[in-house]
Write a protein that holds these residues in place. Structure first.
Motif, PDB file in Angstrom:
ATOM      1  N   VAL A   5      -6.309  -5.321   1.131  1.00 51.73           N
ATOM      2  CA  VAL A   5      -4.802  -4.791   1.160  1.00 51.73           C
ATOM      3  C   VAL A   5      -3.992  -5.678   2.090  1.00 51.73           C
ATOM      4  O   VAL A   5      -4.469  -6.084   3.311  1.00 51.73           O
ATOM      5  CB  VAL A   5      -4.704  -3.413   1.307  1.00 51.73           C
ATOM      6  CG1 VAL A   5      -3.158  -2.858   1.880  1.00 51.73           C
ATOM      7  CG2 VAL A   5      -5.323  -2.173   0.485  1.00 51.73           C
ATOM      8  N   TYR A  20       0.625  -1.174   0.001  1.00 53.99           N
ATOM      9  CA  TYR A  20      -0.162  -0.068   0.123  1.00 53.99           C
ATOM     10  C   TYR A  20       0.845   1.333  -0.096  1.00 53.99           C
ATOM     11  O   TYR A  20       0.548   2.109   0.632  1.00 53.99           O
ATOM     12  CB  TYR A  20      -0.873  -0.180   1.273  1.00 53.99           C
ATOM     13  CG  TYR A  20      -2.316   0.817   0.798  1.00 53.99           C
ATOM     14  CD1 TYR A  20      -3.245   0.482   0.072  1.00 53.99           C
ATOM     15  CD2 TYR A  20      -2.368   2.138   1.737  1.00 53.99           C
ATOM     16  CE1 TYR A  20      -4.104   1.187  -0.214  1.00 53.99           C
ATOM     17  CE2 TYR A  20      -3.506   2.959   1.771  1.00 53.99           C
ATOM     18  CZ  TYR A  20      -4.568   2.245   0.595  1.00 53.99           C
ATOM     19  OH  TYR A  20      -5.451   3.125   0.373  1.00 53.99           O
ATOM     20  N   ALA A  46      -4.797   2.097   5.195  1.00 57.98           N
ATOM     21  CA  ALA A  46      -5.730   1.384   4.006  1.00 57.98           C
ATOM     22  C   ALA A  46      -6.903   1.040   4.821  1.00 57.98           C
ATOM     23  O   ALA A  46      -8.067   1.064   3.926  1.00 57.98           O
ATOM     24  CB  ALA A  46      -4.739  -0.207   3.642  1.00 57.98           C
ATOM     25  N   LYS A  65       1.030   1.904   7.176  1.00 58.30           N
ATOM     26  CA  LYS A  65       0.400   1.837   5.910  1.00 58.30           C
ATOM     27  C   LYS A  65      -0.918   0.980   6.004  1.00 58.30           C
ATOM     28  O   LYS A  65      -1.896   0.917   5.257  1.00 58.30           O
ATOM     29  CB  LYS A  65       1.231   1.447   4.729  1.00 58.30           C
ATOM     30  CG  LYS A  65       2.516   2.304   4.367  1.00 58.30           C
ATOM     31  CD  LYS A  65       3.202   1.666   3.425  1.00 58.30           C
ATOM     32  CE  LYS A  65       4.427   2.695   3.152  1.00 58.30           C
ATOM     33  NZ  LYS A  65       5.314   2.245   2.053  1.00 58.30           N
ATOM     34  N   GLU A  88      -0.053  -5.987   3.809  1.00 57.14           N
ATOM     35  CA  GLU A  88       1.082  -5.173   4.136  1.00 57.14           C
ATOM     36  C   GLU A  88       2.158  -5.695   5.101  1.00 57.14           C
ATOM     37  O   GLU A  88       1.777  -6.514   6.025  1.00 57.14           O
ATOM     38  CB  GLU A  88       0.539  -3.564   4.858  1.00 57.14           C
ATOM     39  CG  GLU A  88       0.612  -2.638   3.742  1.00 57.14           C
ATOM     40  CD  GLU A  88       2.013  -2.102   3.172  1.00 57.14           C
ATOM     41  OE1 GLU A  88       2.965  -2.577   3.925  1.00 57.14           O
ATOM     42  OE2 GLU A  88       2.173  -1.551   2.243  1.00 57.14           O
ATOM     43  N   LYS A 118      -1.786   2.320  -3.445  1.00 59.52           N
ATOM     44  CA  LYS A 118      -2.991   3.167  -3.209  1.00 59.52           C
ATOM     45  C   LYS A 118      -3.677   3.457  -4.460  1.00 59.52           C
ATOM     46  O   LYS A 118      -5.058   3.513  -4.497  1.00 59.52           O
ATOM     47  CB  LYS A 118      -2.416   4.531  -2.772  1.00 59.52           C
ATOM     48  CG  LYS A 118      -1.976   4.379  -1.274  1.00 59.52           C
ATOM     49  CD  LYS A 118      -1.840   5.899  -0.811  1.00 59.52           C
ATOM     50  CE  LYS A 118      -1.179   5.900   0.780  1.00 59.52           C
ATOM     51  NZ  LYS A 118       0.385   5.237   0.987  1.00 59.52           N
TER      52      LYS A 118
END
Length: 422
Positions: free
Chosen positions: A240, A220, A251, A247, A242, A225
């Protein structure tokens, strides 16, 4: 036509030049910022007498950047930065325009490497790199060509990571400008450019609906994004994954589900990797994927989706559509990889929109001039694009759109700069 460029180039088919010119003419009409810089370069000739080597995804927008640098007086040589993103008609057009080209679509790994080497053997003074291939070869296999290089500019996250590792170890032998870290690059190119072009590539390749499907975005950062935002706009349910907690929270706040890849792998219909790291989709994930899962990569190198581990789990492999490989697993499930796991937006599409690359390539052109003017003062390190260049590109863009912005009054400036006034 330059006889030298024609004789020295290695391309697939010179007869394709007409179609290549049409592509370049189309993007030029939609790149007003770069057109403005070209006008300036033609007058100032900042690269007169210099050789410039470029390694970028070789399609029409890149071709126009090469012509802008050439307009500044440079002797330009260009090659591709990915075997599947080179467009042979564009290569042919550039040769007709006097630019030396070492590139063709889908060369063997050995041939691809040799085309990079040929580009460096022109003994460039300046380089524009994408992913650090030219810089890596110069610092490892062809150190004999290092002395003449004044510096260059790097296009992408992956390349900057490599450059910073070299700088940290004291191995970098000339200055490089980190174009990817400029505001007018990552805020627009990485987010809006990647977001749109990834789905352009996936949609034209698969001809399948996105609405109602579950899309897993792996990473992300700014590219992630953009991919997630556009997937949501197409009606997908977005997950998402990660490794960065900050981050991941971002998200979540942006409205997306967040979970580890081993959980996301169980429910995803489409997967898009945008991490710049290797093996982010691998064996343990294939083992739990749904039948029909479609995997794609938007990172620079084809290492994010681990293909050898998928092949080891498969009983058969076949190409079912252009740029779609089907892997049948031992239990009958089928998993699909787009564009051999290479950049799906370029290997299976035309890359970012022209208006987006207008800003990015304007930064490249201006950064190349900056490093040529300042290479002795900069030293052997990675530096950011100066803010004034970044802002100038944004102002040129606004002017091309017919927009204006406000300026601070003297009183407002004084207020912001004082700790007494309030």
């Amino acid at each position: 036509m330059s006889t030298n460029a024609k004789q020295n180039s290695i391309i697939a088919d010179p007869s394709l030049a007409h179609d290549g010119h049409l592509k370049i003419d189309w993007v030029r009409a939609h790149m007003p910022v770069l057109n403005r810089i070209r006008d300036r370069f033609e007058k100032e000739q900042p690269f007169k007498g210099l050789k410039v080597a470029i390694s970028l995804h070789l399609e029409a927008k890149t071709a126009y950047l090469a012509k802008v640098v050439q307009a500044g007086g440079a002797d330009v040589t260009i090659t591709g930065s990915n075997p599947l993103s080179t467009q042979d008609d564009v290569c042919a057009a550039l040769v007709e325009d006097g630019i030396t080209v070492f590139a063709k679509y889908n060369p063997s790994p050995e041939e691809y490497k040799q085309l990079l080497v040929h580009t460096l053997e022109t003994k460039p003074d300046l380089i524009i790199d994408d992913g650090g291939d030219l810089v890596t070869i110069l610092h490892s296999e062809r150190q004999d060509l290092l002395a003449q290089v004044r510096g260059g500019a790097e296009e992408t996250t992956t390349g900057i990571l490599r450059l910073k590792a070299m700088e940290k170890e004291g191995q970098l032998k000339f200055p490089m400008v980190a174009v990817n870290d400029a505001f007018c690059k990552y805020l627009f190119d990485n987010r809006y450019g990647t977001g749109q072009s990834v789905w352009d590539g996936i949609n034209r390749t698969t001809n399948l609906v996105v609405a109602g499907k579950t899309v897993v975005v792996v990473g992300y950062g700014w590219c992630g994004k953009g991919v997630a935002m556009r997937a949501k706009g197409l009606g997908a349910n977005v997950i998402v994954t990660e490794i960065d907690a900050i981050k991941a929270v971002e998200a979540y706040m942006d409205g997306f589900a967040v979970m580890p890849m081993v959980e996301a792998a169980k429910v995803g219909d489409f997967f898009v990797t945008v991490t710049g790291n290797r093996d982010v989709i691998r064996g343990e994930h294939y083992e739990v994927m749904k039948d029909g899962a479609i995997l794609s990569n938007a990172g620079h190198f084809d290492v994010e989706v681990n293909k050898p581990e998928l092949e080891a789990l498969s009983v058969s492999k076949r190409t079912v559509r252009r740029n779609i490989e089907e892997y049948e697993l031992k239990d009958g499930r089928k998993v699909y990889i787009l564009a051999e796991g290479r950049l799906v937006n370029l290997a299976a599409g035309d890359g970012h929109p022209a208006e987006i690359m207008d800003m990015t390539f304007a930064l490249q052109a201006m950064s190349l001039k900056y490093v040529n003017d300042q290479y002795k003062a900069i030293g052997n390190k990675v530096v950011n694009v100066p803010y004034e260049l970044d802002e100038q590109v944004a102002r040129f863009k606004l002017e091309s759109l017919g927009f204006g912005i406000d300026s601070l009054s003297a009183e407002q400036k004084a207020y912001l700069e004082s700790w007494i006034e309030h």
